[in-house]
Design a protein around this motif. Structure first.
Motif, PDB file in Angstrom:
ATOM      1  N   GLU A 259      21.497  68.081  53.049  1.00 60.10           N
ATOM      2  CA  GLU A 259      22.490  69.124  52.827  1.00 60.10           C
ATOM      3  C   GLU A 259      23.889  68.549  52.819  1.00 60.10           C
ATOM      4  O   GLU A 259      24.187  67.578  53.532  1.00 60.10           O
ATOM      5  CB  GLU A 259      22.415  70.190  53.936  1.00 60.10           C
ATOM      6  CG  GLU A 259      21.247  71.118  53.853  1.00 60.10           C
ATOM      7  CD  GLU A 259      21.357  72.286  54.825  1.00 60.10           C
ATOM      8  OE1 GLU A 259      20.560  72.314  55.765  1.00 60.10           O
ATOM      9  OE2 GLU A 259      22.241  73.134  54.624  1.00 60.10           O
ATOM     10  N   LYS A 260      24.723  69.164  51.998  1.00 57.34           N
ATOM     11  CA  LYS A 260      26.135  68.795  51.954  1.00 57.34           C
ATOM     12  C   LYS A 260      26.917  70.023  51.508  1.00 57.34           C
ATOM     13  O   LYS A 260      26.789  70.453  50.366  1.00 57.34           O
ATOM     14  CB  LYS A 260      26.368  67.639  50.994  1.00 57.34           C
ATOM     15  CG  LYS A 260      27.805  67.173  50.910  1.00 57.34           C
ATOM     16  CD  LYS A 260      27.920  65.997  49.953  1.00 57.34           C
ATOM     17  CE  LYS A 260      29.359  65.500  49.873  1.00 57.34           C
ATOM     18  NZ  LYS A 260      29.482  64.347  48.948  1.00 57.34           N
ATOM     19  N   GLU A 261      27.644  70.581  52.410  1.00 55.44           N
ATOM     20  CA  GLU A 261      28.426  71.796  52.136  1.00 55.44           C
ATOM     21  C   GLU A 261      27.498  72.882  51.576  1.00 55.44           C
ATOM     22  O   GLU A 261      26.563  73.313  52.249  1.00 55.44           O
ATOM     23  CB  GLU A 261      29.591  71.483  51.215  1.00 55.44           C
ATOM     24  CG  GLU A 261      30.585  70.519  51.844  1.00 55.44           C
ATOM     25  CD  GLU A 261      31.774  70.224  50.944  1.00 55.44           C
ATOM     26  OE1 GLU A 261      32.704  69.534  51.405  1.00 55.44           O
ATOM     27  OE2 GLU A 261      31.785  70.666  49.774  1.00 55.44           O
ATOM     28  N   ARG A 262      27.727  73.331  50.352  1.00 57.11           N
ATOM     29  CA  ARG A 262      26.932  74.425  49.789  1.00 57.11           C
ATOM     30  C   ARG A 262      25.695  73.925  49.047  1.00 57.11           C
ATOM     31  O   ARG A 262      24.962  74.723  48.449  1.00 57.11           O
ATOM     32  CB  ARG A 262      27.807  75.255  48.840  1.00 57.11           C
ATOM     33  CG  ARG A 262      28.931  75.987  49.552  1.00 57.11           C
ATOM     34  CD  ARG A 262      29.837  76.693  48.558  1.00 57.11           C
ATOM     35  NE  ARG A 262      30.585  75.749  47.734  1.00 57.11           N
ATOM     36  CZ  ARG A 262      31.646  75.088  48.153  1.00 57.11           C
ATOM     37  NH1 ARG A 262      32.110  75.265  49.367  1.00 57.11           N
ATOM     38  NH2 ARG A 262      32.269  74.242  47.336  1.00 57.11           N
ATOM     39  N   LEU A 263      25.458  72.642  49.062  1.00 59.27           N
ATOM     40  CA  LEU A 263      24.340  72.043  48.341  1.00 59.27           C
ATOM     41  C   LEU A 263      23.224  71.621  49.299  1.00 59.27           C
ATOM     42  O   LEU A 263      23.483  71.068  50.360  1.00 59.27           O
ATOM     43  CB  LEU A 263      24.811  70.823  47.556  1.00 59.27           C
ATOM     44  CG  LEU A 263      25.898  71.040  46.525  1.00 59.27           C
ATOM     45  CD1 LEU A 263      26.298  69.718  45.897  1.00 59.27           C
ATOM     46  CD2 LEU A 263      25.465  72.022  45.450  1.00 59.27           C
ATOM     47  N   LYS A 264      22.001  71.874  48.849  1.00 61.63           N
ATOM     48  CA  LYS A 264      20.833  71.438  49.615  1.00 61.63           C
ATOM     49  C   LYS A 264      19.788  70.927  48.646  1.00 61.63           C
ATOM     50  O   LYS A 264      19.409  71.634  47.716  1.00 61.63           O
ATOM     51  CB  LYS A 264      20.252  72.591  50.422  1.00 61.63           C
ATOM     52  CG  LYS A 264      19.012  72.236  51.233  1.00 61.63           C
ATOM     53  CD  LYS A 264      18.528  73.456  51.996  1.00 61.63           C
ATOM     54  CE  LYS A 264      17.254  73.202  52.757  1.00 61.63           C
ATOM     55  NZ  LYS A 264      16.806  74.403  53.499  1.00 61.63           N
ATOM     56  N   ALA A 265      19.331  69.701  48.863  1.00 61.20           N
ATOM     57  CA  ALA A 265      18.330  69.092  48.001  1.00 61.20           C
ATOM     58  C   ALA A 265      17.008  69.001  48.738  1.00 61.20           C
ATOM     59  O   ALA A 265      16.967  68.645  49.917  1.00 61.20           O
ATOM     60  CB  ALA A 265      18.783  67.699  47.560  1.00 61.20           C
ATOM     61  N   THR A 266      15.929  69.334  48.020  1.00 65.27           N
ATOM     62  CA  THR A 266      14.588  69.254  48.588  1.00 65.27           C
ATOM     63  C   THR A 266      13.702  68.454  47.644  1.00 65.27           C
ATOM     64  O   THR A 266      14.004  68.311  46.457  1.00 65.27           O
ATOM     65  CB  THR A 266      13.999  70.652  48.799  1.00 65.27           C
ATOM     66  OG1 THR A 266      13.900  71.322  47.531  1.00 65.27           O
ATOM     67  CG2 THR A 266      14.866  71.473  49.736  1.00 65.27           C
ATOM     68  N   LEU A 267      12.589  67.953  48.185  1.00 67.56           N
ATOM     69  CA  LEU A 267      11.724  67.076  47.398  1.00 67.56           C
ATOM     70  C   LEU A 267      10.253  67.379  47.652  1.00 67.56           C
ATOM     71  O   LEU A 267       9.832  67.552  48.802  1.00 67.56           O
ATOM     72  CB  LEU A 267      12.000  65.614  47.758  1.00 67.56           C
ATOM     73  CG  LEU A 267      11.185  64.545  47.015  1.00 67.56           C
ATOM     74  CD1 LEU A 267      11.510  64.551  45.520  1.00 67.56           C
ATOM     75  CD2 LEU A 267      11.443  63.169  47.616  1.00 67.56           C
TER      76      LEU A 267
END
Lengths: 112, 115
Positions: free
Chosen positions: A58-66
């Protein structure tokens, strides 16, 4: 050969309207999956690295999933400054020198 | 603030002329990539180096493109002779190979226009 497909190609959002970008990949053993942000006239800016299925960043308003076949970039309550092209790239274990294979990107426009 | 530096930022040249693009990778990084970006093709890998040795340049038109790393602080990409279809933005990126993936950091690019 490693392949990356991103969808949608373009996304128009209202400020505050959350959404997700998709990155589907095929690779012979994933070494890493990378998300970049690119603003017009600039080089891609590194955001995240994901290494294994189930991992989240996560970074601020961004969230990456895999997962084993795809990655999602979730944008929560976006602001106009989140407007950019988001690029996904993979490095496979077969890739000599750790080369990156990029998808075509998703252009995101957030309107106030 | 460590960053990849590319010069020139913009280049307009006539068909047939030689073009040289330069890149200063981040100090300490052991991998350098050259990419080309167009609207139609997106980001295409042209060549990459590890510890200054070329590992793969299969993405480059061999008859006109060449890439070198004369030392650890300089990578060059040359086009001779240039053609209108070479018009694109050329990016250099550098990274540090670890046991995991290599996070690559990009420069601002050289916008090349061949007329």
């Amino acid at each position: 050969e490693d392949q990356v497909t991103q969808s949608p190609e373009a996304l128009r959002l209202q400020e505050g309207e959350s959404s997700s970008l998709n990155c589907s990949y095929t690779v012979s053993g994933l070494r890493g999956l990378f998300w970049y942000r690119q603003d017009p006239g600039k080089g891609p800016e590194f955001l995240f690295t994901l290494y294994s299925a189930g991992e989240e960043k996560e970074k601020e308003r961004l969230k990456a999933t895999l997962t084993k076949k795809e990655s999602f970039l979730h944008i929560t309550a976006p602001k106009p400054e989140d407007s950019a092209t988001y690029l996904c790239a993979v490095q496979g274990r077969e890739a000599a020198g750790n080369k990156l294979t990029f998808g075509g990107g998703t252009r995101v426009l957030v309107k106030p | 603030d460590a960053r990849v530096t590319q010069t020139p930022r913009d280049k307009v040249t006539e068909m047939g002329q030689e073009v040289t693009m330069r890149c200063q990778p981040i100090l300490g990084h052991n991998t350098v990539f050259w990419y080309r970006q167009t609207m139609m093709q997106g980001l295409e890998l042209l060549a990459y180096f590890r510890n200054r040795a070329p590992l793969d340049d299969s993405g480059m038109p061999k008859d006109r493109f060449s890439a070198e790393m004369p030392d650890a602080t300089l990578a060059t990409l040359k086009i001779q002779p240039s053609e209108p279809r070479d018009s694109a933005v050329y990016f250099c990126a550098s990274g540090l190979i670890t046991t995991g993936g290599t996070e690559a950091f990009f420069g601002q690019g050289t916008r090349l226009t061949v007329v």
